[in-house]
Design a protein around this motif. Sequence first.
Motif, short mmCIF file in Angstrom:
data_model
loop_
_atom_site.label_atom_id
_atom_site.label_comp_id
_atom_site.label_asym_id
_atom_site.label_seq_id
_atom_site.Cartn_x
_atom_site.Cartn_y
_atom_site.Cartn_z
N TYR A 136 0.83 -1.20 0.00
CA TYR A 136 0.00 0.00 0.00
C TYR A 136 0.87 1.25 0.00
O TYR A 136 0.61 2.19 -0.77
N ARG A 137 1.90 1.26 0.84
CA ARG A 137 2.81 2.42 0.88
C ARG A 137 3.51 2.60 -0.45
O ARG A 137 3.64 3.72 -0.96
N LYS A 138 3.98 1.51 -1.04
CA LYS A 138 4.70 1.58 -2.30
C LYS A 138 3.77 2.06 -3.42
O LYS A 138 4.16 2.93 -4.22
N ILE A 139 2.57 1.51 -3.49
CA ILE A 139 1.62 1.91 -4.53
C ILE A 139 1.25 3.38 -4.36
O ILE A 139 1.22 4.14 -5.34
N THR A 140 0.99 3.80 -3.13
CA THR A 140 0.66 5.20 -2.87
C THR A 140 1.80 6.11 -3.30
O THR A 140 1.58 7.15 -3.93
N SER A 141 3.02 5.71 -3.00
CA SER A 141 4.19 6.49 -3.38
C SER A 141 4.30 6.61 -4.90
O SER A 141 4.54 7.69 -5.43
N LEU A 142 4.13 5.49 -5.59
CA LEU A 142 4.24 5.49 -7.06
C LEU A 142 3.14 6.34 -7.70
O LEU A 142 3.39 7.08 -8.64
N VAL A 143 1.92 6.23 -7.18
CA VAL A 143 0.81 7.01 -7.73
C VAL A 143 1.07 8.49 -7.50
O VAL A 143 0.89 9.32 -8.41
N ASN A 144 1.49 8.85 -6.29
CA ASN A 144 1.80 10.26 -6.00
C ASN A 144 2.90 10.78 -6.91
O ASN A 144 2.83 11.90 -7.42
N ASP B 97 3.38 14.14 -13.57
CA ASP B 97 2.48 14.11 -14.73
C ASP B 97 3.06 13.27 -15.87
O ASP B 97 2.81 13.52 -17.03
N LYS B 98 3.84 12.27 -15.50
CA LYS B 98 4.43 11.36 -16.49
C LYS B 98 4.20 9.93 -16.04
O LYS B 98 4.18 9.64 -14.85
N ILE B 99 4.04 9.05 -17.02
CA ILE B 99 3.90 7.64 -16.71
C ILE B 99 4.68 6.85 -17.76
O ILE B 99 4.71 7.22 -18.93
N LYS B 100 5.33 5.80 -17.31
CA LYS B 100 6.13 4.95 -18.19
C LYS B 100 5.20 3.99 -18.92
O LYS B 100 4.22 3.53 -18.37
N GLY B 101 5.51 3.71 -20.16
CA GLY B 101 4.72 2.78 -20.94
C GLY B 101 4.82 1.37 -20.38
O GLY B 101 5.58 1.09 -19.44
#
Length: 133
Positions: A39-47, A53-57
């Motif tokens: 949960y902490r890791k996912i929250t960190s990645l989403v933030n 404002d960038k996301i890797k393919g």
Amino acid sequence: ALKEHIKRDVINQIEASIKTKVEDGINKEVKSQVEQALYRKITSLVNECIVSDKIKGRYSSDPEITLQEYVQKQFTETGREKELLDETIKKLANQFGEEMKKRYDLLFASQLVAKLSEGGLLKEDAVQLLLNK
């Protein structure tokens, strides 16, 4: 010999019971720790994605794109993801349509009963029974 056999059997049962309880406790604690870490890791990645404002393919060779481009791509590309998205949208639209039909049918029936009552075509007891249902 019988006394020793009973003693060993009781000890084996106690050991099995303790082993099961310890394993269950360990599994529960490990699962809890892993869920919290994820949960902490996912929250960190989403933030991080939102801030940059960038996301890797999907693939390592894909370039970084903006979130807006990513969302547009999800709606315009073909493939399994698009099919799943379309299925979800259709399912939600059908559910919404069914709910609207039910509401309309109920509204129509209520208005019909009210008009019949206003016209004096229904007995008072019948109006109450119909409106309560």
